[in-house]
Design an enzyme around this catalytic site. Structure first.
Site, PDB file in Angstrom:
ATOM      1  N   CYS A   1      13.246  -7.815 -22.234  1.00 54.80           N
ATOM      2  CA  CYS A   1      13.078  -8.879 -21.239  1.00 54.80           C
ATOM      3  C   CYS A   1      14.277  -8.939 -20.292  1.00 54.80           C
ATOM      4  O   CYS A   1      15.317  -9.491 -20.625  1.00 54.80           O
ATOM      5  CB  CYS A   1      12.889 -10.218 -21.938  1.00 54.80           C
ATOM      6  SG  CYS A   1      12.663 -11.577 -20.780  1.00 54.80           S
TER       7      CYS A   1
ATOM      8  N   CYS B   1      15.366 -12.394 -19.219  1.00 49.72           N
ATOM      9  CA  CYS B   1      16.116 -13.139 -20.245  1.00 49.72           C
ATOM     10  C   CYS B   1      17.551 -12.629 -20.343  1.00 49.72           C
ATOM     11  O   CYS B   1      18.494 -13.401 -20.434  1.00 49.72           O
ATOM     12  CB  CYS B   1      15.490 -12.974 -21.635  1.00 49.72           C
ATOM     13  SG  CYS B   1      13.722 -13.027 -21.711  1.00 49.72           S
ATOM     14  N   ASP B   2      17.714 -11.326 -20.368  1.00 54.36           N
ATOM     15  CA  ASP B   2      19.006 -10.756 -20.756  1.00 54.36           C
ATOM     16  C   ASP B   2      19.763 -10.034 -19.644  1.00 54.36           C
ATOM     17  O   ASP B   2      20.920  -9.658 -19.834  1.00 54.36           O
ATOM     18  CB  ASP B   2      18.782  -9.771 -21.931  1.00 54.36           C
ATOM     19  CG  ASP B   2      18.208 -10.476 -23.148  1.00 54.36           C
ATOM     20  OD1 ASP B   2      18.538 -11.660 -23.339  1.00 54.36           O
ATOM     21  OD2 ASP B   2      17.433  -9.870 -23.895  1.00 54.36           O
TER      22      ASP B   2
END
Ligand code: NDP
Length: 307
Positions: free
Chosen positions: A134, A137-138
């Protein structure tokens, strides 16, 4: 046989949010968390894009807190996974862990999706230490660094261009000599200077040390094996929606995502609602999953009132 008004399956942002709303609506929801309580958020590190947490929050903390909130409001939170379902008539018959039978007047499916991984042992070793599925997300943790994205679909192109805005350089590892992605997404990749596409390449190994990922060993179709140095390794080779148990009754698209009616959470089966990643191939964010969980609970509440 246990008889209930509202059964929620899936312990992730969608399921927990549905439980919060359903509890407050007094429809006494029972929630089964499934095989991975907390869902995909438990595999990410810090979440900085969930509103309300100025300094970010860990994925685990966020889902723990949603769960605690649902319990405080009255949700009957249980461990266990659906092993079979009969949605051919109402009330629906659901079996948990192969033994406990439930009759439910409404069902909210919030079973999520599972990111596909390559299946390399080194990938497992570095999950959360540089390997991620992701970018939204990261990606932030790789600012000004070099990363790789595996895949050639819309997700891979979107994630590569997103990462290109943060990182020094982005490699796209594409197993064929064409991208599967839409023309528009391909153009975005081509027009982004710091993306380099490595065509006809497969990943043999993810390289790293005790601190995390340091590179990847690739093999080109012609047999050439070579290493690239990267700090992050992102998978974007598709997701598998966890709808298998319900597909006999509930309409799904070609990829297996449950089809919902317009902006509602209604499926083709009256009284069955879907929320979160199991019905969302596009956004897949904690906040969009939570929002759709809210919709599902409100839809279930209205449905029960009409009976
Ligand atoms: P896709 O299935 O479309 O693409 C997966 C990609 O990963 C393909 O390029 C595929 O290669 C590659 N791949 C699969 N397995 C492997 C493997 N083992 N090793 C290396 N590469 C592999 O998935 P997406 O998640 O990209 O998209 C899913 C759906 O969501 C699509 O319909 C897409 O259009 C849609 N979507 C739309 C967006 C938008 O409109 N903005 C954004 C994101 C997704 P190959 O091509 O060789 O099979």
């Amino acid at each position: 046989m246990e008889k209930i008004d509202c059964l929620i399956v899936g312990g992730g942002p969608a399921g927990y949010t549905a439980a919060i709303y359903a509890s407050r609506a007094n429809i006494a929801p029972v929630l089964y968390e499934g095989v991975q309580p907390g869902g995909q958020l438990t595999t990410t590190t810090d979440i900085e894009n969930y509103p309300g947490f100025e300094n970010g929050i860990s994925g685990q903390q966020l889902v723990d807190s949603m769960k605690a909130q649902a319990i405080r409001l009255g949700t009957d939170m249980r461990q266990g996974a659906v092993t079979s379902a009969d949605l051919s008539q109402r009330p629906f018959r659901i079996v948990i862990n192969g033994e406990h039978e439930i009759e439910a007047k409404t069902l909210i499916i919030a079973t999520g999706a599972t990111a596909k991984y390559l299946g390399l042992p080194s990938e497992d070793r570095y999950k959360g230490l540089g390997v991620s599925a992701c970018a939204t997300c990261d990606g932030f943790f790789y600012r000004k660094k070099t990363v790789a994205v595996v895949g050639g679909g819309d997700t891979a192109c979107e994630e590569a261009t997103y990462l290109a805005g943060l990182c020094k350089k982005v490699y796209m590892i594409v197993r064929r000599d064409v991208l599967r992605a839409s023309e528009a997404m391909q153009d975005r990749v081509k027009n982004t200077e710091n993306i380099e596409v490595l065509w006809n390449c497969n990943t043999q190994e993810i390289l790293g040390d005790e601190y995390g990922v340091t590179g990847a060993r690739l093999v080109r179709k012609d047999g050439e094996v070579f290493d690239i140095a990267v700090d992050g390794f992102f998978l974007a080779i598709g997701h598998h929606p966890n709808s298998d148990l319900f597909r006999e009754w509930v309409a799904v698209d070609g990829e297996g995502y449950i089809i919902t009616d317009g902006k509602t959470s209604k499926t083709n089966v009256e009284g069955v609602f879907a929320a979160g990643d199991v019905q969302d191939p596009h956004y897949r964010q904690a906040i969009t999953a939570a929002a759709s969980g809210c919709r599902a609970a409100l839809d279930a509440e209205r449905f029960l009132k009409m009976q």
